[in-house]
Design an enzyme around this catalytic site. Structure first.
Site, mmCIF file in Angstrom:
data_model
loop_
_atom_site.group_PDB
_atom_site.id
_atom_site.type_symbol
_atom_site.label_atom_id
_atom_site.label_comp_id
_atom_site.label_asym_id
_atom_site.label_seq_id
_atom_site.Cartn_x
_atom_site.Cartn_y
_atom_site.Cartn_z
ATOM 1 N N HIS A 1 -0.818 -16.889 23.352
ATOM 2 C CA HIS A 1 -1.012 -16.194 22.071
ATOM 3 C C HIS A 1 0.268 -15.521 21.588
ATOM 4 O O HIS A 1 1.063 -15.009 22.359
ATOM 5 C CB HIS A 1 -2.135 -15.168 22.198
ATOM 6 C CG HIS A 1 -1.868 -14.107 23.229
ATOM 7 N ND1 HIS A 1 -1.126 -12.983 22.973
ATOM 8 C CD2 HIS A 1 -2.257 -14.009 24.522
ATOM 9 C CE1 HIS A 1 -1.069 -12.226 24.053
ATOM 10 N NE2 HIS A 1 -1.751 -12.834 25.017
ATOM 11 N N ASP A 2 0.470 -15.581 20.270
ATOM 12 C CA ASP A 2 1.562 -14.899 19.576
ATOM 13 C C ASP A 2 2.943 -15.455 19.905
ATOM 14 O O ASP A 2 3.954 -14.821 19.582
ATOM 15 C CB ASP A 2 1.527 -13.387 19.850
ATOM 16 C CG ASP A 2 0.198 -12.767 19.457
ATOM 17 O OD1 ASP A 2 -0.123 -12.763 18.262
ATOM 18 O OD2 ASP A 2 -0.540 -12.312 20.360
ATOM 19 N N GLY B 1 2.132 -14.886 26.663
ATOM 20 C CA GLY B 1 2.036 -14.370 25.308
ATOM 21 C C GLY B 1 3.346 -13.797 24.793
ATOM 22 O O GLY B 1 4.182 -13.314 25.550
#
Length: 267
Positions: free
Chosen positions: A121-122, A139
């Site tokens: 994520h991100d 992440g």
């Protein structure tokens, strides 16, 4: 017209370009957008608010856009934005962003994600990136253009990988990697410059020579801080774009830690 196999499931609301190809047993969620020429080979799942750019191809058993692997995620409407002409091979996983991380996981163009790679994520991934089999990004990782990650390498949360750097197979990367750098080791250390990559991408001899000189000035001296040495090297090799790129990567953000070489190792 779109070529959609009769066993595929396309949820209401999905936006498909007219010429997409969706193979057997694929599942496309209702918030997904597939651009022109996108192909899902078979058994591909694309979920969440995921955009896939034109010409990208996704291979069997990839899981794209499912819930981030972050216990703080509470169902926010975040995005996974995949660019154009990417090759996403078997068993690849990519997660959307989180509210506390900016809300977007972004993949650039013309990348190759080999089997069983993971983009957390991100993450922000640039263009022409290659991730070899089983390499993983935790992440919030930033990967600049033309980076290569060797097989089964792992990159820790919040780390930056500078443009044209190469990560050796099995390396565990805990700290930022300078542009054009080469790192190796189970706890990755800087091991000179990615000279083969520089030559393949047609950097001139003069540019490579200047970059090697700047590297030595930054990493083989013990005078001043790393940031101070990078600033001096930028001045000493003014006019060389690669030196500017490498030294700015070191100086433009504060409170960063970097992979560095062992004492005595040079470019």
């Amino acid at each position: 017209m779109a070529n959609i196999h009769q066993t595929a499931i396309i949820e209401d609301g999905a936006e498909l370009a007219d010429d997409v190809v969706i193979g057997p047993y694929c599942h496309v969620g209702g918030k997904v957008r597939l651009g022109a020429g996108v192909e899902l080979k078979s058994h591909v799942v694309v979920a969440g608010r995921t955009h896939v750019g034109s010409g990208s191809v996704i291979y069997p058993f990839a899981s794209i856009g499912h819930r981030p692997q972050d216990l703080k995620y509470a169902g926010e409407d975040t995005l996974l934005d995949i660019g154009s002409n990417n090759q996403i091979r078997e068993h690849v996983t990519m997660n959307p962003g989180t509210a506390h991380g900016g809300g977007v996981t972004k993949i650039g163009n013309n990348c190759l994600f080999m089997a069983s790679t993971h983009v957390g994520h991100d993450c922000q991934v640039g263009d022409f990136v290659i991730m070899a089999n089983n390499s993983v990004l935790a992440g919030h990782v930033e990967v600049e253009d033309h980076v290569i990650l060797g097989g089964t390498s792992a990159v820790k949360q919040w780390v930056r990988l500078g443009a044209h750097s190469i990560i050796g197979g099995l390396a565990g990367v805990e700290f930022d990697v300078i542009p054009f750098g080469s790192v190796i080791g189970d706890r990755a250390r800087l091991h000179g410059l990615n000279l083969i990559g520089l030559k393949r991408r047609n950097f001139s001899r003069e540019e490579i020579h200047a970059l090697r000189g700047a590297y030595k000035a930054v990493f083989t001296s013990d005078e001043g801080t790393l940031r101070e040495r990078a600033s001096k090297a930028r001045e000493a090799f003014a006019g060389f774009a690669s030196v500017e790129t490498m030294t700015r990567f070191i100086t433009d953000r504060e409170n960063r830690r970097f992979c560095v070489p062992r004492v005595g190792e040079e470019a």
